[in-house]
Design a protein around this motif. Structure first.
Motif, PDB file in Angstrom:
ATOM      1  N   ASN A 210       0.839  -1.203   0.000  1.00 39.63           N
ATOM      2  CA  ASN A 210       0.000   0.000   0.000  1.00 39.63           C
ATOM      3  C   ASN A 210       0.876   1.257   0.000  1.00 39.63           C
ATOM      4  N   LEU A 211       0.296   2.321  -0.510  1.00 34.65           N
ATOM      5  CA  LEU A 211       1.066   3.537  -0.771  1.00 34.65           C
ATOM      6  C   LEU A 211       1.701   4.146   0.484  1.00 34.65           C
ATOM      7  N   LYS A 227       8.145   4.229  -5.796  1.00 34.51           N
ATOM      8  CA  LYS A 227       7.722   4.157  -7.194  1.00 34.51           C
ATOM      9  C   LYS A 227       6.272   4.605  -7.286  1.00 34.51           C
ATOM     10  N   PHE A 229       3.131   4.308  -9.369  1.00 33.84           N
ATOM     11  CA  PHE A 229       2.702   3.371 -10.415  1.00 33.84           C
ATOM     12  C   PHE A 229       1.732   4.027 -11.403  1.00 33.84           C
ATOM     13  N   ARG A 242      -7.576   7.935  -5.065  1.00 32.90           N
ATOM     14  CA  ARG A 242      -8.184   7.090  -4.032  1.00 32.90           C
ATOM     15  C   ARG A 242      -8.766   7.956  -2.930  1.00 32.90           C
ATOM     16  N   ARG A 303       0.672  -0.317 -12.228  1.00 29.09           N
ATOM     17  CA  ARG A 303       0.654  -1.601 -11.523  1.00 29.09           C
ATOM     18  C   ARG A 303      -0.560  -2.386 -12.027  1.00 29.09           C
ATOM     19  N   ASP A 306      -4.657  -2.158 -10.993  1.00 30.03           N
ATOM     20  CA  ASP A 306      -5.092  -0.900 -10.373  1.00 30.03           C
ATOM     21  C   ASP A 306      -6.262  -0.276 -11.124  1.00 30.03           C
TER      22      ASP A 306
HETATM   23  C1  UD1 Z   1      -5.244  -1.829  -2.358  1.00 27.12           C
HETATM   24  C2  UD1 Z   1      -5.833  -3.148  -2.750  1.00 27.12           C
HETATM   25  C3  UD1 Z   1      -7.277  -3.195  -2.260  1.00 27.12           C
HETATM   26  C4  UD1 Z   1      -7.345  -2.939  -0.776  1.00 27.12           C
HETATM   27  C5  UD1 Z   1      -6.707  -1.569  -0.524  1.00 27.12           C
HETATM   28  C6  UD1 Z   1      -6.743  -1.133   0.926  1.00 27.12           C
HETATM   29  C7  UD1 Z   1      -4.669  -3.678  -4.840  1.00 27.12           C
HETATM   30  C8  UD1 Z   1      -4.799  -3.851  -6.306  1.00 27.12           C
HETATM   31  N1  UD1 Z   1      -5.779  -3.296  -4.201  1.00 27.12           N
HETATM   32  O1  UD1 Z   1      -5.972  -0.859  -3.042  1.00 27.12           O
HETATM   33  O2  UD1 Z   1      -7.833  -4.434  -2.558  1.00 27.12           O
HETATM   34  O3  UD1 Z   1      -8.668  -2.955  -0.340  1.00 27.12           O
HETATM   35  O4  UD1 Z   1      -5.361  -1.601  -0.971  1.00 27.12           O
HETATM   36  O5  UD1 Z   1      -5.694  -1.642   1.654  1.00 27.12           O
HETATM   37  O6  UD1 Z   1      -3.619  -3.895  -4.266  1.00 27.12           O
HETATM   38  N2  UD1 Z   1       0.914   3.154  -5.324  1.00 27.12           N
HETATM   39  C9  UD1 Z   1       2.098   3.628  -5.827  1.00 27.12           C
HETATM   40  N3  UD1 Z   1       3.253   3.169  -5.304  1.00 27.12           N
HETATM   41  C10 UD1 Z   1       3.300   2.233  -4.306  1.00 27.12           C
HETATM   42  C11 UD1 Z   1       2.076   1.732  -3.788  1.00 27.12           C
HETATM   43  C12 UD1 Z   1       0.906   2.213  -4.331  1.00 27.12           C
HETATM   44  O7  UD1 Z   1       2.095   4.474  -6.720  1.00 27.12           O
HETATM   45  O8  UD1 Z   1       4.398   1.844  -3.888  1.00 27.12           O
HETATM   46  C13 UD1 Z   1      -0.357   3.674  -5.862  1.00 27.12           C
HETATM   47  C14 UD1 Z   1      -1.242   2.591  -6.453  1.00 27.12           C
HETATM   48  O9  UD1 Z   1      -0.939   2.366  -7.772  1.00 27.12           O
HETATM   49  C15 UD1 Z   1      -2.627   3.228  -6.244  1.00 27.12           C
HETATM   50  C16 UD1 Z   1      -2.457   4.068  -4.971  1.00 27.12           C
HETATM   51  O10 UD1 Z   1      -1.070   4.248  -4.789  1.00 27.12           O
HETATM   52  O11 UD1 Z   1      -2.896   4.080  -7.275  1.00 27.12           O
HETATM   53  C17 UD1 Z   1      -3.030   3.374  -3.745  1.00 27.12           C
HETATM   54  O12 UD1 Z   1      -2.490   2.078  -3.693  1.00 27.12           O
HETATM   55  P1  UD1 Z   1      -2.765   1.103  -2.468  1.00 27.12           P
HETATM   56  O13 UD1 Z   1      -2.400   1.768  -1.196  1.00 27.12           O
HETATM   57  O14 UD1 Z   1      -2.079  -0.183  -2.785  1.00 27.12           O
HETATM   58  O15 UD1 Z   1      -4.324   0.938  -2.450  1.00 27.12           O
HETATM   59  P2  UD1 Z   1      -5.340   0.431  -3.594  1.00 27.12           P
HETATM   60  O16 UD1 Z   1      -4.637   0.145  -4.853  1.00 27.12           O
HETATM   61  O17 UD1 Z   1      -6.442   1.400  -3.673  1.00 27.12           O
END
Ligand code: UD1
Length: 352
Positions: A210-211, A227, A229, A242, A303, A306
């Motif tokens: 997660n981000l 990174k 994505f 989000r 990614r 997404d």
């Molecule tokens: C993810 C899960 C989702 C879960 C939610 C809450 C996936 C595909 N989905 O959603 O099922 O309910 O977490 O925990 O994993 N990002 C980056 N760099 C990073 C990490 C993330 O750019 O290192 C971006 C992602 O591409 C996205 C955003 O940040 O656009 C949020 O990512 P993330 O925190 O993983 O949440 P979700 O993708 O919404």
């Protein structure tokens, strides 16, 4: 209609609530909020994705001796013993589940057996012990690729993108089929942040997916660079959007859900978010601004899996979950997340 004073009680005068997965990220914050609101939370956790010292932090924060059982929710025999020992629970908040999308793709069977197995066990014990209320952790992931924003609870579901999502969607269906009354399904958007005290927060296993944990681990130096994505999405700055909700606000939604069932017993579904979307770039910039840190950032490819943009329509929760609404800002959440990462770096014995 029940009143809070009618709730079945344990040894204390506090209504007793079973919190499965109560040592996890959302579970631990909810346990603290339950205690602060006058409930008696009792934790069940198998520590498959959490640490025992989290329970000590919860007790420290609440100056309480909150009980915790090291039991797997799929283990009906030992779960039944917890119910027998504790006596009447007024309600159950069921968090215990695996939650990694990528792991669920690699090991779908594990996700089906654990997440559905645990829920079925909880549902059976709810019936057997006559427990009035059940709150279930679902996820905005059930919406899949969203067509209309903000997304309402009536939007079509599309969770088949991952076995994790399927377990959430199936879990919702099981509950809706079984209970016309007494159950609330909360669809979480993106929980972030940490307890303002710095005593509780997220503990991602291995490399964070997660981000926000990725941002804080990069800021502390555990990761070389963040990174981002995808920069070619059809959004204002090209990065995904989000709905990031502070974990304490999310925790409080569970209390409002319990309160809601005092007013109306009907089983129902609620989005729990802020109603506002932020892009990845905005989150990164806000983190840098509020914490005075410059992050090394690499703009990378999309990614897989997404969705471009998703944020909640929270009208229903704001109206029916006893006027619940998210109160913390993105700035707060990112400051608290950073405070937590610093505390981890200062040395909690993570092996404990
Ligand atoms: C993810 C899960 C989702 C879960 C939610 C809450 C996936 C595909 N989905 O959603 O099922 O309910 O977490 O925990 O994993 N990002 C980056 N760099 C990073 C990490 C993330 O750019 O290192 C971006 C992602 O591409 C996205 C955003 O940040 O656009 C949020 O990512 P993330 O925190 O993983 O949440 P979700 O993708 O919404």
């Amino acid at each position: 209609m029940k009143k809070k004073s009618d709730m079945k009680k344990g040894n204390s005068n506090r209504p007793k609530i079973l919190v499965t997965g109560g040592a996890g990220f959302i579970g631990s914050h909810t346990t603290v909020e339950l205690w602060n609101a006058g409930y008696e939370p009792v934790i069940v956790d198998n520590f498959s994705n959490s640490k025992k010292w989290v329970v000590i932090s919860i007790r420290e924060l609440t100056s309480s001796g909150i009980r915790c059982y090291d039991v797997d929710c799929c283990d009906q025999t030992n779960m039944r013993k917890v119910f027998e020992k504790e006596g009447q629970f007024y309600g159950i908040i069921h968090f215990a589940a695996y939650k990694s999308v990528s792991e669920s793709v690699d090991q779908p069977e594990l996700y089906y057996s654990n997440n559905i197995g645990a829920l079925k066990c909880i549902m059976e014990l709810k019936e057997e012990f006559g427990i009035p209320d059940l709150i279930f952790s679902s996820s905005a992931t059930v919406y899949g690729d969203v067509k209309n924003l903000p997304v309402t609870e009536n939007a079509p579901l599309g969770a088949a993108s991952s076995p994790y999502g399927v377990t959430k969607q199936l879990g919702e269906e099981l509950l809706l089929d079984a209970f016309e009354t007494g159950a609330i399904i909360l669809r979480y958007f993106n929980p972030i942040g940490a307890h303002p005290s710095g005593l509780l927060g997220e503990l991602p296993a291995g490399t964070p997916q997660n981000l926000v944990p990725f941002i804080t681990q990069t800021a502390i130096g555990k990761r070389k660079a963040l990174k981002v994505f995808g920069t070619d999405y059809n959004t204002s700055d090209g990065t995904c959007i989000r709905d990031y909700i502070h974990v304490v606000d999310l925790a409080r939604a569970h209390l409002s859900a319990l309160g809601r069932l005092l007013v109306d017993r009907k089983t129902d579904i609620f989005n729990v978010g802020t109603g506002r979307g932020y892009s990845v770039k905005e989150v990164v910039e806000t983190f840098q601004k509020v914490n005075g840190i410059t992050l090394p950032v690499i703009y990378d490819a999309r990614r897989e899996g997404d969705v471009e943009a998703v944020y909640a329509d929270c009208t229903k929760a704001n109206q029916l979950l006893l006027n619940w609404r998210a109160e913390y800002s993105l700035d707060d959440a990112l400051m608290h997340a950073w405070k937590w990462e610093i505390r981890l770096a200062e040395g909690i014995d993570l092996a404990a």
